[in-house]
Each structure stands twice: as structure tokens, then as C-alpha cells.
Design a protein around this motif. Sequence first.
Motif, PDB file in Angstrom:
ATOM      1  N   GLY B 104       6.468  28.835 -76.459  1.00 44.40           N
ATOM      2  CA  GLY B 104       5.190  28.404 -75.960  1.00 44.40           C
ATOM      3  C   GLY B 104       5.110  26.933 -75.842  1.00 44.40           C
ATOM      4  O   GLY B 104       5.102  26.316 -74.809  1.00 44.40           O
ATOM      5  N   ILE B 105       5.143  26.395 -77.046  1.00 44.88           N
ATOM      6  CA  ILE B 105       5.285  24.982 -77.355  1.00 44.88           C
ATOM      7  C   ILE B 105       6.470  24.307 -76.586  1.00 44.88           C
ATOM      8  O   ILE B 105       6.229  23.242 -75.915  1.00 44.88           O
ATOM      9  CB  ILE B 105       5.610  24.726 -78.870  1.00 44.88           C
ATOM     10  N   ILE B 107       8.065  25.219 -73.924  1.00 51.47           N
ATOM     11  CA  ILE B 107       7.614  25.324 -72.449  1.00 51.47           C
ATOM     12  C   ILE B 107       6.712  24.129 -72.060  1.00 51.47           C
ATOM     13  O   ILE B 107       6.898  23.360 -71.165  1.00 51.47           O
ATOM     14  CB  ILE B 107       7.005  26.612 -72.266  1.00 51.47           C
ATOM     15  N   PHE B 108       5.744  24.235 -72.997  1.00 57.98           N
ATOM     16  CA  PHE B 108       4.943  23.042 -72.789  1.00 57.98           C
ATOM     17  C   PHE B 108       5.391  21.671 -72.699  1.00 57.98           C
ATOM     18  O   PHE B 108       5.055  20.918 -71.797  1.00 57.98           O
ATOM     19  CB  PHE B 108       3.628  23.263 -73.725  1.00 57.98           C
ATOM     20  N   ILE B 112       5.388  21.796 -68.823  1.00 56.76           N
ATOM     21  CA  ILE B 112       3.872  21.767 -68.207  1.00 56.76           C
ATOM     22  C   ILE B 112       3.408  20.115 -68.803  1.00 56.76           C
ATOM     23  O   ILE B 112       2.908  19.811 -67.757  1.00 56.76           O
ATOM     24  CB  ILE B 112       3.061  22.928 -69.156  1.00 56.76           C
ATOM     25  N   THR B 219       8.129  28.435 -62.215  1.00 52.43           N
ATOM     26  CA  THR B 219       8.531  27.734 -63.347  1.00 52.43           C
ATOM     27  C   THR B 219       9.063  28.884 -64.426  1.00 52.43           C
ATOM     28  O   THR B 219       9.794  28.752 -65.062  1.00 52.43           O
ATOM     29  CB  THR B 219       7.392  27.028 -63.982  1.00 52.43           C
ATOM     30  N   TRP B 220       8.245  29.844 -64.644  1.00 60.01           N
ATOM     31  CA  TRP B 220       8.397  30.862 -65.500  1.00 60.01           C
ATOM     32  C   TRP B 220       9.575  31.394 -65.109  1.00 60.01           C
ATOM     33  O   TRP B 220      10.526  31.657 -65.978  1.00 60.01           O
ATOM     34  CB  TRP B 220       7.381  31.896 -65.330  1.00 60.01           C
TER      35      TRP B 220
END
Lengths: 344, 324, 290
Positions: B104-105, B107-108, B112, B219-220
Motif C-alpha cells: 500500500g505504501i 502504491i501511495f 497516488i 491505476t490498480w
Amino acid sequence: MLISCKFPIRFAAVAAIAVASTFAVGAQATDITGAGSSFVYPVVSKWSAAYAEKTGNHINYQSIGSGGGIAQIKAGTVDFGASDMPLDEATLGKFGLGQFPDVIGGIVPAFNVEGVAPGKMVLDGATLADIYLGKITKWNDPAIVKLNPTLKLPAATITVVHRSDGSGTTFNFSDYLSKVSSQWKTKVGEGTAVQWPVGIGGKGNEGVSAYIKQIKNSLGYVEYAYALQNHIGYAVMKNAAGNVVEPTIANFQAAADTADWKHSRNFNLVMTNAPGANAWPITATSWVIMYKQPKNLANAKVAFDFFKWAYEHGQEQARSLDYVPLPPSLVQQIETYWKTEYKM
Amino acid sequence: MQVTRAEQPLARDIDKRSLIDARHDRIFQWVLKFCALLVLATLLGAALSTLWGGHEVLFGHSLHFLASDAWNPVTDDYGALAPIFGTLVTSVIALVLAVPVSFGIAIFLTEIAPTWLRGPVSAAIELLAGIPSIIYGMWGLFVFVPFMANVEPALSNTLGQLPLIGQLFQGPPLGLGLLTAGIVLAVMILPFISSVMREVFQTVPTRLKESSYALGSTTWEVLWDIVLPYTRSAVIGGIFLGLGRALGETMAVTFVLGNSYNITSSLLMPGTSISSSIANEFNEAVGIHRSALIALGFLLFVVTFVVLLVARLMLRQLAKREGK
Amino acid sequence: MSAAGIYLRRRITNAGALIFGSLATALGLLFLVWILWVTISNGISSIHPNLFTKITAYADQGGLSNAIVGSLIMDLMALLICAPIGVMAGTYLAEYANSSRLGSSIRFLNDILLSAPSIVMGLFVYVIIVLPMSNMTHGNVSFSGFAGSVALALIGLPVIVRTTDEMLQLVPGTLREAALSLGVPQWKLTVQVLIRAASSGILTGILLALARLAGETAPLLFTAFGNNFMTLHPLDKMASLPVAIYQYTNDPSPAMHSIAWAGALLITLFVLALSLLTRLLFSRKKVSYE
């Protein structure tokens, strides 16, 4: 790109110069090195600062654990070792080592029971051993109630806390339990680490006191200074003479006074469960271990001078850290021991 | 290009240069190889020194040492089962928690966050790796353990009631134990996994990603179908980096694990781990006791070896299924 | 399912993933802030000039100056040892021994050693450096800052080898082919093209190694030993922040605890500063692999 390319080179150059220049500064040869027991670290390092100001000699003491201290003095990498557990005759003889006590301290049972103030709980050796054996599991067990008829004890399970790291504190505590409970002696025994029948292990006095503070209805054991400075509930103890005594410097000293040093060889004596009327039952000491024929004579002489100075002038500092200085009779015996045993 | 006029000297030049280059290449390769062998030798030496240090226990009572859950320094009776159990359980908890969060990090940080935010946030996350492990221990002991003591009753009342996994969440709410240690470990290995993930996600050719976006991917989908497959081996490398840290971490675990030689079915109960046993007892241990602790160190190598081997076999299976 | 339905589901999955990413980052930062806050609030009372000017021998009335200097020297020496060796070894693995048996066994062993308990490294260095030195000099030099840095270097080494290897493997083969087709010799290709292309990743590895070794206590106890007085000589017994922290947290006095927390804050700030500094120096270059 250019920056990225040059940077490591410049960095390396600067670092190389830094390393080279540090090599150029000469090593100080007058440093005395000691290692071992963490129990004495606070007081020995305090002493060393004062001693350095007075004489210019550096006593560099590091707490790497009693076992480490013994191993390092055997390997000859340090000038003296310090251990919370005395060495036996065979080991001393085999390596040509001698040992003598340096300072005294106390160990107290500590608890966290709602509504019971520090110093208000009375325990004795047998009860303590049964709790640590897992035979007594509730705070309102008849054995505890009998010792504390006026206390309102909860019907809660006792969470037993012990040290997880090998330590002199554990050695003295388990030695005491072995002296007062034959079942403890056969089932568990004594050592710097033992196989605990019950309970959780906290690292260091720090870990044990934190667990006791955080976990309701817990019981553990810590060095006296910890109980005092961290405001944990400590218990008073019924000693070998049958008296209920408080953990105070005077009562620790009483234990040291009445311990049978005169008849000990090489001060090989653990003074738990001392016989004196006011003796605190879990009183501990720590030993300095040195070669009788030291490799580096000059260093050894400074080390002796340091301990002599500490016995004479370090008492105030020891008391301020909640240690007990050695009684004068014991100091005298040590100084005689130096003269007879050490070839200087 | 005035090839003809300069042909002679140039050819000689090229010959000479290629000779020199070849020599430089050889020297360069030798230096690199020497370094690699040096790494091999020192690391092998470190591993073998534990074998040597623990030989009394490893060869003297090997079966008993491996199969027993006793740990008695007084009678010198040692078994490695409880520490191995604790090491594996805490590391698995740490990975289960840290891998998704790290992903998640990453990805961010790569997809993001606005560009100006990426640098500071990634430096901040990397900072988690720079906090000394003893501080994780102190924070764990004084802050996180009491916090968990408040959370654990809720866990027992919810997850603890479920069939099967309910067993994992039983016991008194002490706050310390396998779960707490696993969470602290997860926080500690987070920066290792996420830094590597972020770094390798950035290496995916923009062309690939843009083609996928042009086909209408979200994006995913780009992340899951393009970025992750492209960087898979390095991502797994990062996870190993984290796993390695989790398996060997000492100080932090020691303060929150409870250090009792237990094998329990509940994650809320205290346990011990290989490295925390070593850290706890090494300083005071002599003789067989010390040998047993060093033998534990050797066992950690063996455990890691098995874990990595299993991971590798699983990866090979995965690759086979994908027809590679 | 209708096309619109599929589209909606894809959008929701995507939004979910993005929200998850943001939440994960928030969670990571939350833990960082939490731990830092605990560290700062416990150590702030000891952030005092004494911390930098007085030595550890004065205990609660002292500071950490000798430990700070010792840590700086040993951490940098350790980095000087392990960064070049690690990068070169990692390069060898990625560029020369990628699929060879030697390469895969080094890689495998390296992964195993990532998890070695750090005290084992300390023990190893004790046996190969401290004891021989002590025997050679008749005990005059035994524990030393140098031995400490070697132990720390062994902690950082596998991290650097691992990341360098990974990062170089991600450099597209086209870059190599392009350079080789220009007649660039392999060493030049490696140093000037590949390592440069992967430099930001390699740097990340070095920083992670530094972050890891800067906080290590266990390998220093039996190698650098510790020193309550100031020394700059690498062959002296040397103090370090982690060892000082370790000893101070075991002290009954709350004053010592807050010095320990302050020391922890210093290590954290040191790692942060180095990380930011290097990132700043490298930020101008972002290699694209197109």
C-alpha cells in the motif's frame, strides 16, 4: 549525473582523511579495563569518574554480564572481571584467580495488588517459593492471608514475573528460595537463569518493573533501587530469625555484618537468608575477579588502588545510588587478603 | 568520417585499446569476484563459527535438542522447540501484516501521492528502519504493551469466538505475547519491504505502463497486471529482506514477547524466540549453556535455510504454472 | 454482467486500492509519529549542551559525547568497509554470476545471513579479530573500535549485496546491449552505465544498511566493548550510542533513562539527516530507462 559520480569519491576521500587522522592520535596506555556484572555498573562508573578527576587514571568498566566478565578475565582481555556469582575454589585455583566483594545491594519482592500500599504486604521465604513453584496461585491463599491477617486480598490469580535475561539478581533470588524451600532446591535450583515453573519473563529490572506496574495482581522481584525509584509496591519479609524486616540500607548492612565472612575462603559466600535479627533475607553482593599474578602489573596496581579508594571514599556515592558500602570489618579482611594472596 | 586516411594508426590504436580494455575487464571481474568470494567466506565463516561454538550441544544431544521443549540452565537440559516455534510464529505474523501495508505504501508513493510529497514521505517511512531496535523495545514495553492489553479483550470477544481461529485469541489480556511481538516486528520490517517495492516500482518502463493506460486500464490494474509481474522477483527480494530482519530481530522482541519457554495455541500468550533467548541469556551463560545458545544461533541459520528453500520451491511452482 | 457493471466494479476496485494505499501510508506514518513522540517526550529533558560536551563517565550528570563520537567513527568505518565490498559483490552477482551456481549459492547464503542474530556476528569478529589481536599484543590491544566496525560492517553487508543485486537486475538489457555495441568495455559499462542507472536503488540499500547497523548493540558488546571516556583511536575500546542506551535503560535512575531516550533520538535524527542529505544530493538525477 556529475554530482552523483563525484559524490562517493569526495565522500571516500573525506572519510579516509578522517580515519587516517584518528589513527594518528596515540592510544592511551593508562586505561584500566573491567567488565562484567550489570548490577554494579552504575556505582562503578560513578566511582570511575570521581577517581579519574582525582588521579587521572581511567577505569573503564562495561556491563557485559557476569558470565561475560568471567569469560573475559579468563581470556585476559580485561584487567578485572566482576561477577554476581562467586567462583568456586576449583576454578579460582585452575586459572590462578582471586576474588573479593565490592559493594552490597538488596533485592525485594515487588507486587501490584489494588488497595495494598508498598511495604504493607508481608511475605516469607516458603510462601514466596510456593508462589514461584505455582503451588500458590491466588492472592487470597491461606498462606498469604495468614501472614497478612489485616489485608483485604483479592481472589485473583497471581501473575508471576521473573527475569528473562540471565542475571545476578535471579541468582541471588533463586539461591534464597533454595535455602528456604527444599522443593525449590530439588525441582528448580539456583542459577543466573533457571527453568521457571510458572510466569512471564521481563528483560532486565526495567522489564520486570514495567510488567509489574502494567499487570494487575502480579508479583516479581527487582533490585531495591528499582522498587524505590519506580514507586512499585514492595513487600516486607520475614527473615531467618523470624522477624519481619523492611528493605532498608540498615537492614542490608545487617545482613552483610552477620554473614559469616570470617570462615569463607576467597569470600565464597552468598549472604542470602543471613542469620541476623534485622538482616534483610535477600541481600546480594558482587565480586571483583583478578589474576593473582597479573599479566600487566602496573594496571593491576592501579585497579587495587581504585578499589581501595572506593572502599574509603566511595561510600557516599554508593549510598546515593541505594547500594550499601561494605562494613569496615569486611574491608579490612579484603585488604589482608590482597596482601597475602596477590603477588604485587 | 575520414576512415581511410587514419586507418592504419587507428587500427593499431583499436587493437591496443581493446587489449588494454580486455585486461581491465579481466582485472575488474577478478576484483568483483574477489569481493563476492570475500562475502561468501566471511558469511560462511560466521555461520560455521556457530556450528563450532554449539557443537557440544548439537552433536552431543542432537535429537534431544531438536525435539525437546525443556530449557533448564540449572540441570543443563536444553531443547530448541519453543524458541523455534516462537520465531516462526512471530515472523509469520509480521509478514502477514507488513507485506500488504508495504505494498500500500509503495502504491501511495509511486502512484497516488503528488510528486512533492513523495520524497518526504518515503524518507519518513525509511526512518522507521533507523530507529534503534532497543527503542522499539522500550516503546513496545511502556506504550504498546499497555495499549494491547486494552485491545486484547476485544479480540478475545470477537475473533476469539469464531470456530477454528478462535483458539488463536484466547487467554488473559497481558498485552504482551506472540501477537504483540509480531505487530512490533511488522512495523520494524515495513520500511525494508516498502523501500524496495517503491524503488523497483519506479524502474518499470513508462512505456509499458502508458500502453496499459492507453488501453483503458485503471491505476490498480496497471499495478497488479503490469508493475507487479515486471518487478516480481525484486519484490520477493524485498520481502526476504524483511523476513530476514524479522527472523533475527532481538531487542525489540525481547521486551514484548514475555520470554517464557512455552508452546501455546494462543497468540495472546507469552513465548520466546531464538534470537531473544540468545540476547537474554548469552551474557551470563557459561559452559554447556553458552554452547546451547550458540547452537540456537546455528538453528536459526537452518530455520532460515528451510524457510527460504520452501519459498523458492513455491516460486518455482508459480513460475511453472505461468508456463515459464 | 453488463459492460457498465464491469466498468463500475473496476472503478470501485481501483478506488479501493488507492484508498488502501493511502491508509497504509497513514498507518506507517502513524507508527513513526507515535514512536518518535514517545522518544522525544521522554528524551527532551536531556537534550542539553551537556549531552554533547560531557562524557558518559559522569552518568546522570554527564552526557554522551564520547558515545556520539564513537558511533560516528564506527558507523562510518563500517560503511566504508561494507559499502564498496557489498556493491562490488552485488555487481558480481547481477552482472557476472547471474545464473551460475556460485552466484546462486552466494545469493542464498546472503539471504540466510540477513537473518543472522547480530550477536553471532559480534562473536565471529571476537574470535577472528579481538582474540588474535589480544594475543599478538599481550593484551594491550584487545577490544577495539576497529573490531566494532568490522562487526557492524558484517550486519550491513548482506543488505547492500541484496539490494545492489536486485537493482542491477532491473536495469533493462537494452541498456547493456546499447553500450556494448558502441564498443564500451564491460567494466566501463558496469561502472558508468549500470551502477549509475541503478544508483538510486543501490543508495537505498546502503542507507537501509546504515539504518540497520547504526542501531545495533549486541555485536558491539564483545567487539568495541565500550568506553566511559573519550577516545578517537580506532584501536582503543570505543563507546557507542546503542551500547550506552542499552546500559542506561538498565539503570534504576529515571535521569539515566531520559539520557537513553535522548541518545535514541540522536541516532534516529542521524539516520534521517544522512538519508535526506543523500537523497538531496542525488535528487537531480532520475534515470529513465527508455
